[in-house]
Design a protein around this motif. Structure first.
Motif, PDB file in Angstrom:
ATOM      1  N   SER A   1       0.755  -1.213  -0.062  1.00 40.40           N
ATOM      2  CA  SER A   1      -0.213  -0.059   0.006  1.00 40.40           C
ATOM      3  C   SER A   1       0.817   1.294   0.006  1.00 40.40           C
ATOM      4  CB  SER A   1      -0.850   0.142   1.068  1.00 40.40           C
ATOM      5  OG  SER A   1      -0.106  -0.133   2.383  1.00 40.40           O
ATOM      6  N   SER A   2       2.054   1.182   0.594  1.00 38.92           N
ATOM      7  CA  SER A   2       2.859   2.302   0.495  1.00 38.92           C
ATOM      8  C   SER A   2       4.299   1.819  -0.154  1.00 38.92           C
ATOM      9  CB  SER A   2       3.068   2.986   2.081  1.00 38.92           C
ATOM     10  OG  SER A   2       3.748   1.933   2.852  1.00 38.92           O
ATOM     11  N   ARG A   3       4.723   0.986  -0.360  1.00 37.78           N
ATOM     12  CA  ARG A   3       5.975   0.555  -0.638  1.00 37.78           C
ATOM     13  C   ARG A   3       6.034  -0.471  -1.796  1.00 37.78           C
ATOM     14  NH1 ARG A   3      10.857   0.065   3.295  1.00 37.78           N
ATOM     15  NH2 ARG A   3      11.205  -1.890   2.911  1.00 37.78           N
TER      16      ARG A   3
ATOM     17  N   VAL B   1       1.098   3.328  -5.415  1.00 37.44           N
ATOM     18  CA  VAL B   1       1.909   3.717  -3.993  1.00 37.44           C
ATOM     19  C   VAL B   1       1.992   5.193  -3.996  1.00 37.44           C
ATOM     20  CG1 VAL B   1       3.072   1.746  -3.695  1.00 37.44           C
ATOM     21  CG2 VAL B   1       4.324   3.494  -4.558  1.00 37.44           C
ATOM     22  N   GLY B   2       1.395   5.888  -5.065  1.00 35.39           N
ATOM     23  CA  GLY B   2       1.170   7.348  -4.850  1.00 35.39           C
ATOM     24  C   GLY B   2       2.408   7.934  -5.594  1.00 35.39           C
TER      25      GLY B   2
ATOM     26  N   THR C   1       6.635  13.369  -8.224  1.00 32.98           N
ATOM     27  CA  THR C   1       6.790  12.658  -6.589  1.00 32.98           C
ATOM     28  C   THR C   1       8.305  12.738  -6.412  1.00 32.98           C
ATOM     29  OG1 THR C   1       4.867  11.594  -7.083  1.00 32.98           O
ATOM     30  CG2 THR C   1       5.999  10.949  -5.239  1.00 32.98           C
TER      31      THR C   1
ATOM     32  N   TRP D   1       9.517   3.917  -2.394  1.00 31.60           N
ATOM     33  CA  TRP D   1       8.453   4.557  -1.655  1.00 31.60           C
ATOM     34  C   TRP D   1       8.526   6.061  -1.746  1.00 31.60           C
ATOM     35  CZ3 TRP D   1      12.458   2.152   0.830  1.00 31.60           C
ATOM     36  CH2 TRP D   1      13.291   3.020   1.762  1.00 31.60           C
TER      37      TRP D   1
END
Lengths: 235, 235, 235
Positions: A138-140, A166-167, A172, A233
């Motif tokens: 979810s984040s990595r 993961v955005g 980014t 990430w």
């Protein structure tokens, strides 16, 4: 005859398979011969395959041909090359590229039917390589370096869709971990968007996510080789 | 035009000569140009040779062409290339590949007679290289590394007949000495017969005895270069 | 199709430009594509140029094409390649060699008019590289290494006329300074005139002054790279 590359490192069947898969869409249909063959002389079979769109593939049955053939429409017919009259005899034990694969390809290019080269094989029984899959949390993301080109750019087993999960999108700031060392990077559309020396995460010309250093050599700087694990990430 | 290799290390005339000799039997007859030419600008002659089977050879008279030409039926006619109208003028002092050899080869390929390129030479007076001979004793062989390929496989100046004289046949355990270090190896028909990492003594695709490491780089592991002495005996 | 080289080090636009300029006089007129393109994805323009003698040039507007084009008679017409129907779409952001330059060159080779590829540019506005100029004093020369070939020979930005101004002619003993180290060398017509291991200052096959070591690698021995400053004076 079009000579795609002699630059695959010895024994790196997966790298050969990936380069073939990403290059052939830009090559006209024809007979494609590939030889990365550490198992020459063992019981691995020499094979010739008829694929979609008038493409033929000739090489060792070690997975080298299958990533490309599967992506380009699959295999319609497969044979083990056994016909001695289509080989260069006596066949050496260690150089089937010269004695089996190139002669078979030349015969196909001259119009010889695939079935004349040997006995039929079930395409499902051909050996396929396992291309490493990324773990996208979810984040990595835990990714693998699949290929390093001569500029030192590192192709990962990721798509832009994986990064978005993961955005990570262009712009980014990203943190990377390679071999227990951490680095800052920036996601961008092209390395020209970042400063010289910056590490950039971008979608390369084959639609795979890659790491590069603007005007530098990412593989050298990150000490990363093919097979290396890379964690990413948002920073 | 078929481009055989640009991979001969600078100044290695003997390696160039051996690669040419082992490659040309697989090449169609035609005009063969080879340039490994450390003596360019000295009094070494530029030569063009007519061999057997419709083959021509063009290059420096430093032995580079002769191993191949002698093995492929010998030389019927030889000239020193002296005709300026078949050269690219002004002729540079350091790049006869561009200014003398390629133009001479192009003229031959277009049907110009060999004799038009210059003055006749006695083929016996051409310079020949000394290819090192092995010492084959009753129980031990002293060989020389002739060539190292890009896989790190080391070609020796031996045939399978030489190995048989000291009792080495496929399956025999062998001891090697290179640079005062000893190694165990195994004689085999192909490197796929031994375990990854094992040193193997085998007959290569050109019928010469070679050393390899299954999935490894023998030249790197044994610190062996071209010209290195290699001792072999049954273990 | 003639493949000149794939050996330009990444990002070295000036080396690419110089190799192109010294090679093209030996190539037949046609469409010349060159890609050393660290600015791909930035606002640097993709261009196609019509030169003298039926030569066309295709590549990035970063100076790569201009040294050659200017020496071979200048540019008659220039366009920025903007016509999408002459590109491979979708155009990747990082590989214009594949998606813009090669397709444009292929269209030109098939007879498409230059003007169809895009909008007209003033040839004077194309980006030009600054080729370093030597400082030739009354007794000393400050030169720059422009190119190192695979033999380790170092091409300098000097002509034989520059050397003559400080009294260096074939036969003169020369002193060199590279990276604060001094070396003795000898000016000669060819490296075969000096002993093995000697450093030689000579006019190379492209009429540029170069440094070499007879049977050795000058760049390695002198620790000199492209861009290195080299001082020379009569010893």
């Amino acid at each position: 005859m079009i000579d795609i590359t002699h630059g695959i490192p010895p024994q790196h069947v997966l790298q050969g398979a990936l380069v073939l898969a990403k290059t052939l869409p830009y090559m006209p249909p024809g007979v494609h011969v590939a030889v990365v063959d550490p198992g020459v002389g063992s019981d691995r079979k020499p094979v010739a395959l008829q694929g979609a769109e008038g493409r033929f593939y000739v090489g060792p049955d070690n997975g080298l041909l299958l990533v490309a053939a599967d992506r380009l429409g699959g295999i319609e017919q497969a044979v083990e090359i056994t016909s001695e009259e289509h080989m260069l005899t006596p066949v050496s034990r260690t150089f089937h590229g010269r004695d089996i694969f190139s002669p078979a390809a030349a015969h196909l290019a001259l119009g010889v039917e695939l079935a004349e080269l040997g006995q039929s094989l079930d395409p499902e029984e051909l050996r396929r390589l396992e291309v490493p899959e990324p773990q996208v949390g979810s984040s990595r993301i835990r990714a693998t370096a699949l290929y390093v080109d001569r500029f030192g750019n590192i192709q990962l087993n990721l798509t832009s869709g994986d990064l978005e999960q993961v955005g990570i999108v262009p712009g980014t700031k990203v943190e990377l971990e390679v071999r227990f060392e951490r680095y800052f990077a920036i996601a961008a559309r092209t390395f020209a968007e970042v400063r010289p020396g910056d590490v950039v995460v971008y979608e390369d010309a084959y639609r795979a996510i890659a790491l590069a250093i603007n005007q530098g050599d990412a593989a050298h700087m990150l000490s990363a080789r093919v097979g290396e694990e890379v964690l990413l990430w948002p920073a």
